[in-house]
Every structure is written in structure tokens, then in C-alpha cells.
Scaffold this motif. Structure first.
Motif, PDB file in Angstrom:
ATOM      1  N   ASP A 192     -37.951 -30.828  -6.926  1.00 61.14           N
ATOM      2  CA  ASP A 192     -37.290 -32.071  -7.291  1.00 61.14           C
ATOM      3  C   ASP A 192     -36.598 -32.627  -6.056  1.00 61.14           C
TER       4      ASP A 192
ATOM      5  N   GLU B 267     -34.844 -35.047  -5.590  1.00 58.85           N
ATOM      6  CA  GLU B 267     -33.538 -35.680  -5.788  1.00 58.85           C
ATOM      7  C   GLU B 267     -32.403 -34.659  -5.732  1.00 58.85           C
TER       8      GLU B 267
ATOM      9  N   LYS C  81     -41.118 -34.093  -5.001  1.00 61.87           N
ATOM     10  CA  LYS C  81     -41.392 -35.174  -5.947  1.00 61.87           C
ATOM     11  C   LYS C  81     -40.145 -36.045  -6.087  1.00 61.87           C
ATOM     12  N   VAL C  82     -40.339 -37.334  -5.866  1.00 62.96           N
ATOM     13  CA  VAL C  82     -39.237 -38.286  -5.901  1.00 62.96           C
ATOM     14  C   VAL C  82     -39.749 -39.559  -6.585  1.00 62.96           C
TER      15      VAL C  82
END
Length: 183
Positions: free
Chosen positions: A159, A161, A107-108
Motif C-alpha cells: 500500500d 499510501e 499501489k497508489v
């Protein structure tokens, strides 16, 4: 066993798989995009997306099964797969063959995806083609982000990121603890 790394274009799927490779040297990397490129050379792709070809989905699953059965090694698959029907079709075929699947989704945020896509070069010395591919990738961000709610219930969301090293740590912990779909 198959470790499917999913996410929008620019989410870091290939980067994560590149980070996993030296830590898991027995794993093979299988990129289903190659099947799409081959099919594009043979048949017309009316929608422009080879995933819409039933043959692509069947071949993706068949080759994955063959790799596991023939080489008895884990398979790392960096591939965006956000159409829930297509994901079910492929993952169910793998499950029917008795192959366990760990499904991860990176997920970004949209703005990070756009920045990453802008910073990539897709072709050598062909700026027009690069721009066309960038536009294609950006046009699919919304559908990739919306797909999060329709992915298989056992999908592990990460995540995107985080650093590739941190993500690889999380994947390896999860894979080694079990929890696969299928086998």
C-alpha cells in the motif's frame, strides 16, 4: 540479492529506497534510469521511452549481475517496470545468473499519484521541462495501474499510501524471511 521497488511514477519508489538505506547500510542503490539517460545521449530512442531499447534492458540486467558478483552486497532498485515482457526479460536474466529478486510494487490511487507528480520538480529553473516531464509521468499512470494484473506472480504488492517507515518495515520483514525469485 536484489530488491526491486516498482510502481507508477509518483508512487514513492525512491522515497522508500531512501528510507531503506540507513536501515540496510550494506545495500547499494542502483537506478537503471541512469542507463537510459546515457543511452539517450548515444542513440535515438524512437518511442521516447528508453525501456523500449533492447540494449537498455540487457544493460540493466548485466550491470545488476555485475554489482552483485563484484561487491557481494544487496542491491536496491527503484524503477518503474510495468511492461510484463520487459520485466520477464530482466528478471529472467537475473534468475539465470543465480541472483534472487524480491519484487515489490507500490499501489497508489490515481488521484494520489497525480497530486504527487504535480508537487514534484524535475529540473532546476526550467518550468517548461518540468511540465513536460509531469505530463509524461501522468500519461503513464493508466498503463502502470493496468500492469498490476500482468506482473510476475511472486510480486509483493504494498500500500503506497503507508508512510515510508511502515513500507520499509514491510520490505525488510519480507526480505529477511526469504521468498526470493531466482537463487
Amino acid at each position: 540479492m536484489i530488491v526491486w521497488v516498482n510502481g507508477a511514477f509518483g508512487s514513492g519508489k525512491s522515497t522508500l529506497v531512501d528510507e531503506l538505506r540507513p536501515r540496510w547500510p550494506e545495500a547499494l542503490v542502483y537506478d537503471p534510469e541512469m542507463i537510459g539517460f546515457v543511452l539517450r545521449e548515444i542513440v535515438e530512442v524512437p518511442t521516447g521511452d528508453f525501456q523500449d531499447l533492447r540494449l537498455w534492458r540487457r544493460q540493466v540486467a548485466d550491470l545488476a549481475v555485475g554489482l552483485v558478483e563484484e561487491y557481494h552486497r544487496p542491491i536496491l532498485v527503484p524503477m518503474t517496470l510495468v511492461n510484463s515482457g520487459y520485466a520477464d526479460e530482466i528478471f529472467n536474466a537475473l534468475e539465470d545468473a543465480g541472483i534472487g529478486v524480491h519484487h515489490f510494487f507500490l499501489k497508489v490511487p490515481r488521484e494520489v499519484l497525480e497530486k504527487r507528480i504535480e508537487g514534484r520538480s524535475f529540473t532546476l529553473d526550467n518550468p517548461e521541462e518540468d511540465e513536460r516531464v509531469r505530463r509524461w509521468c501522468k500519461d503513464r499512470i493508466e498503463s502502470c495501474m493496468a500492469a498490476v494484473d500482468a506482473l510476475p506472480s511472486d510480486t509483493v504488492f504494498l500500500d503506497g499510501e503507508l508512510t515510508p517507515q511502515e513500507l520499509a518495515d514491510q520490505v525488510l520483514v519480507r526480505v529477511r524471511s526469504g521468498g526470493t525469485r531466482g537463487a
